[in-house]
Scaffold this active site. Structure first.
Site, PDB file in Angstrom:
ATOM      1  N   HIS A  72      63.904 -85.128  -3.835  1.00  0.00           N
ATOM      2  CA  HIS A  72      62.717 -85.549  -4.583  1.00  0.00           C
ATOM      3  C   HIS A  72      62.015 -84.348  -5.197  1.00  0.00           C
ATOM      4  CE1 HIS A  72      61.843 -89.938  -3.616  1.00  0.00           C
ATOM      5  NE2 HIS A  72      63.076 -89.702  -3.221  1.00  0.00           N
ATOM      6  N   PRO A 293      50.656 -86.133  10.477  1.00  0.00           N
ATOM      7  CA  PRO A 293      51.837 -86.318   9.633  1.00  0.00           C
ATOM      8  C   PRO A 293      51.597 -86.225   8.131  1.00  0.00           C
ATOM      9  CG  PRO A 293      51.108 -88.416  10.541  1.00  0.00           C
ATOM     10  CD  PRO A 293      50.270 -87.368  11.178  1.00  0.00           C
TER      11      PRO A 293
HETATM   12  C1  PHB Z   1      57.736 -90.586   6.228  1.00  0.00           C
HETATM   13  O1  PHB Z   1      58.596 -90.885   5.392  1.00  0.00           O
HETATM   14  O2  PHB Z   1      57.751 -91.054   7.382  1.00  0.00           O
HETATM   15  C2  PHB Z   1      56.671 -89.625   5.856  1.00  0.00           C
HETATM   16  C3  PHB Z   1      56.736 -88.989   4.631  1.00  0.00           C
HETATM   17  C4  PHB Z   1      55.750 -88.106   4.262  1.00  0.00           C
HETATM   18  C5  PHB Z   1      54.684 -87.872   5.103  1.00  0.00           C
HETATM   19  C6  PHB Z   1      54.618 -88.493   6.339  1.00  0.00           C
HETATM   20  C7  PHB Z   1      55.603 -89.385   6.716  1.00  0.00           C
HETATM   21  O3  PHB Z   1      53.707 -87.019   4.723  1.00  0.00           O
END
Ligand code: PHB
Ligand code: APR
Length: 389
Positions: A72, A293
């Protein structure tokens, strides 16, 4: 039993460390208290930075990632009325890959079981001792119930946030913990539906943050900001899809829905434990630090730690030189704090909490990062991962 490096924990950090050391001729044994099935099924984030992909390829475990991973070149950042696309190659010359952490773990386990050093699942009572000497040992009980002792030259604590290694380092060094708990959580779902977007969407909305990620051309991963004490039972699938559609709404764009196959609430916290070494016990990955996250940094930081640690341990064990193990903690922590800041910043900019004044500051920051090339480059460089030293 005897080995050069005893590794506690078969998450991405421990497995990759074992692989990197094997390629440099250093023996390891990996001890994991869960089963192979459990470790492989754990659902975690799915963004790999450029350096993580380079490291996995160089370690000979990049073949399936190259076939199935999705490269990406950007993300969409959204606030009501605006969806701005960041072009990472143009801003910083790097990209990211979408490839689930559980897939990385499966690839590493398959490689290890095929031609790698011992990997013991379902051990218990793991206890490192004498780590402040040159002859540390790990006591444990094997899967058959026999008491064992593993003699080592060094021990790697890659046993995650709830492991046994960090408390020993903290107690032995009088170390310190740095922590921030955020007043919100993520409700995450996996759904059997093609992604409704080309790039990931990170959306600010008065109702709270929402995010659209993916796992494959036919599986979507989506998140909603919820209260930390939110009951998952209060979120039937229809309510989740409705909230996602509201928070990510944009004229002319539709969120496609599909069967939800997994759903859970994830806490959000920042945590750093310093130092990352006591004698011959070295911490790496979630054992030493946790990030929320939002910046997708957890796995990537674990990979950066073990890349440094592998080089330091090779220098110690093959050349008897202590310079790199002595500087390991400080060098690892420099990157840990950079990622901790970036994750905190993304999180604070995108989640609703506080009052209307806070919301205006967030919107001002979002407009800035979506209109200034300098501000956008700062985001892009951090998101795609700063180069390893
Ligand atoms: C995910 O795909 O689980 C994901 C992607 C980007 C993030 C957090 C989780 O910032
Ligand atoms: N003995 C043996 N193994 C243990 C013990 C123990 N006492 N305690 C924990 N473990 C194992 C866990 O079962 C787990 O498999 O250690 C492993 C730690 O793996 P992770 O929690 O995945 O941590 P890490 O390898 O540092 O991975 C970094 O990136 O996306 C983030 O948080 C996410 O796990 C991810 C992390």
């Amino acid at each position: 039993m005897r080995t050069q490096v005893g590794i506690i924990g078969a998450g991405p950090a421990g497995l990759l460390l074992s692989r990197l050391l094997q390629l440099q001729g250093i023996d390891t044994v990996v001890l994991e208290n869960r089963s192979r099935g459990y470790v492989e099924a754990r659902i975690r984030a799915g963004i790999l930075e450029q350096h993580t992909v380079d490291t996995l390829r160089a370690a000979g475990v990049g073949a399936r990632l190259d076939r199935e991973g999705m490269q990406h070149g950007g993300i969409h950042l959204q606030y009501p009325g605006t969806r701005h696309t960041f072009d990472f190659p143009e801003l910083c010359g790097r990209t990211v890959w979408i490839y689930g952490q559980s897939e990385v773990v499966k690839d590493l386990i398959a490689a290890q079981l095929e031609d790698g050093p011992p990997l013991l699942f379902e051990v218990s009572d793991v206890r490192p001792v004498d780590v402040d000497t040159d002859h540390p040992r790990i006591h444990f009980t094997d899967a058959e119930g026999n008491a064992q002792v593993l003699e080592c030259d060094a021990v790697a604590g890659t046993d995650g946030f709830h492991g046994v290694s960090r408390p020993l380092v903290t107690a032995g060094t009088g170390g310190r913990v740095w922590e921030r708990t955020y007043p919100y959580a993520w409700l995450g779902i996996l759904a059997d539906v093609a992604p409704s977007t080309d790039e990931l969407i990170y959306a600010w909305h008065p109702d709270g943050f929402a995010m659209h990620s993916m796992r494959s051309p036919s599986v979507s991963r989506l998140y909603l900001q919820v209260r930390p004490d939110e009951e998952i039972e209060d979120w039937p699938d229809d309510r989740i899809w409705e909230a996602l559609a509201t928070r990510m709404a944009l004229p002319g764009w539709t969120l496609e829905t599909g069967p939800v196959t997994e759903k859970s609430v994830l806490p959000m916290r920042s945590f750093v434990s310093t130092p990352m070494r006591y004698g011959r016990l070295f911490l790496a990955g979630d054992a030493a630090h946790i990030v929320p996250p939002t910046g997708a940094k957890g796995l990537n930081l674990a990979v950066a730690d073990v890349t440094l640690l592998a080089t330091a341990l090779v220098r110690l064990l093959a050349e008897q030189r202590t310079d790199l193990v002595d500087s390991y903690s400080d060098r690892a922590l420099a990157r840990v704090w950079r990622c901790t800041h970036f994750s905190w910043w993304m999180t604070s900019m995108l989640h609703r909490s506080g009052d209307d004044f806070d919301a205006q500051l967030q919107l001002s920051q979002l407009r800035r990062v979506c209109s200034s090339e300098a501000a956008a480059r700062e985001l892009a460089e951090n998101y795609t991962g700063l180069p390893l030293e």
